[in-house]
Design a protein around this motif. Structure first.
Motif, PDB file in Angstrom:
ATOM      1  N   ASP A 121      64.561  42.824  30.337  1.00 56.00           N
ATOM      2  CA  ASP A 121      64.079  44.194  30.542  1.00 56.00           C
ATOM      3  C   ASP A 121      62.915  44.293  31.524  1.00 56.00           C
ATOM      4  O   ASP A 121      62.345  45.362  31.704  1.00 56.00           O
ATOM      5  N   ARG A 122      62.569  43.220  32.211  1.00 57.65           N
ATOM      6  CA  ARG A 122      61.399  43.236  33.097  1.00 57.65           C
ATOM      7  C   ARG A 122      61.563  44.208  34.266  1.00 57.65           C
ATOM      8  O   ARG A 122      60.610  44.874  34.667  1.00 57.65           O
ATOM      9  N   ILE A 123      62.747  44.334  34.813  1.00 62.58           N
ATOM     10  CA  ILE A 123      62.969  45.241  35.942  1.00 62.58           C
ATOM     11  C   ILE A 123      62.751  46.688  35.495  1.00 62.58           C
ATOM     12  O   ILE A 123      62.068  47.460  36.179  1.00 62.58           O
ATOM     13  N   ASN A 124      63.286  47.042  34.332  1.00 61.25           N
ATOM     14  CA  ASN A 124      63.093  48.408  33.813  1.00 61.25           C
ATOM     15  C   ASN A 124      61.629  48.685  33.511  1.00 61.25           C
ATOM     16  O   ASN A 124      61.136  49.791  33.744  1.00 61.25           O
ATOM     17  N   ARG A 125      60.935  47.687  32.978  1.00 59.67           N
ATOM     18  CA  ARG A 125      59.514  47.885  32.676  1.00 59.67           C
ATOM     19  C   ARG A 125      58.722  48.095  33.960  1.00 59.67           C
ATOM     20  O   ARG A 125      57.833  48.935  34.016  1.00 59.67           O
ATOM     21  N   LEU A 126      59.047  47.353  35.033  1.00 63.23           N
ATOM     22  CA  LEU A 126      58.354  47.557  36.309  1.00 63.23           C
ATOM     23  C   LEU A 126      58.636  48.955  36.851  1.00 63.23           C
ATOM     24  O   LEU A 126      57.724  49.624  37.342  1.00 63.23           O
ATOM     25  N   GLN A 127      59.863  49.391  36.733  1.00 60.69           N
ATOM     26  CA  GLN A 127      60.213  50.734  37.202  1.00 60.69           C
ATOM     27  C   GLN A 127      59.383  51.794  36.470  1.00 60.69           C
ATOM     28  O   GLN A 127      58.871  52.724  37.088  1.00 60.69           O
ATOM     29  N   ARG A 128      59.223  51.622  35.153  1.00 59.55           N
ATOM     30  CA  ARG A 128      58.391  52.566  34.386  1.00 59.55           C
ATOM     31  C   ARG A 128      56.935  52.486  34.828  1.00 59.55           C
ATOM     32  O   ARG A 128      56.259  53.504  34.947  1.00 59.55           O
ATOM     33  N   GLU A 129      56.436  51.268  35.073  1.00 58.83           N
ATOM     34  CA  GLU A 129      55.048  51.091  35.503  1.00 58.83           C
ATOM     35  C   GLU A 129      54.819  51.748  36.860  1.00 58.83           C
ATOM     36  O   GLU A 129      53.796  52.411  37.073  1.00 58.83           O
TER      37      GLU A 129
END
Length: 161
Positions: A70-78
């Motif tokens: 889920d790291r890519i999605n978390r970066l997108q949210r950040e």
């Protein structure tokens, strides 16, 4: 012990052919025991239990890789958090945020992308999933030692307790 399932990946003719080439080219000689390869597919909210700390495995003869899917999605949210409604200003702010990213974030994104690709190649359809030697997967366990025990019991043909 939490509920876990183990599944063997289907073997294809092409995979078997490539595996035989790899073994012949990379030390398949008698007496050379290759290390156990463990790949752990998780998300940030469900980190694996790896023993002393939560980032590395301390098992002799084990090559360990953790993929945080889920790291890519978390970066997108950040990156999108608190963006202005004006598209030009939002683009400018996102570009600034990208410039401030360090190499660690880049490595985390690369790991997540590689993990997603590997998960698709293996046919992993849920997490947590722990893959052993690219041959079998244990679902539903985040404890590496427990999953390794399930895998070794399965290899030996022992019934699970």
């Amino acid at each position: 012990m939490p509920y876990a399932t183990i599944e063997q990946f289907p073997r294809s003719i092409a995979f078997g052919f490539l595996l035989s080439i790899a073994i012949s080219c990379y030390g398949g000689a008698a007496g050379n025991k290759t290390p156990l390869t463990i790949e752990c597919f998780t998300i940030s909210e469900a980190p694996p239990n790896t023993g002393n700390n939560r980032s590395s495995v301390k098992l002799p003869g084990v090559k360990y890789t953790r993929y945080e899917l889920d790291r890519i999605n978390r970066l997108q949210r950040e990156l999108s958090h608190g963006l202005p409604t004006d598209p030009d200003k939002a683009k400018e702010l996102v570009l600034r945020r990208f410039q401030l990213m360090n190499t660690a974030v880049g490595q985390q994104l690369e790991n997540a992308a590689n993990g997603l690709i590997k998960a698709m190649q293996y046919g992993i359809d849920r997490y947590p999933a722990i893959v052993f030697d690219g041959k079998a997967v244990v679902y539903g366990i985040t404890d590496i030692r427990a999953a390794t025990q399930v895998y070794r019991q399965w290899q030996a043909g022992e019934p699970r307790s």
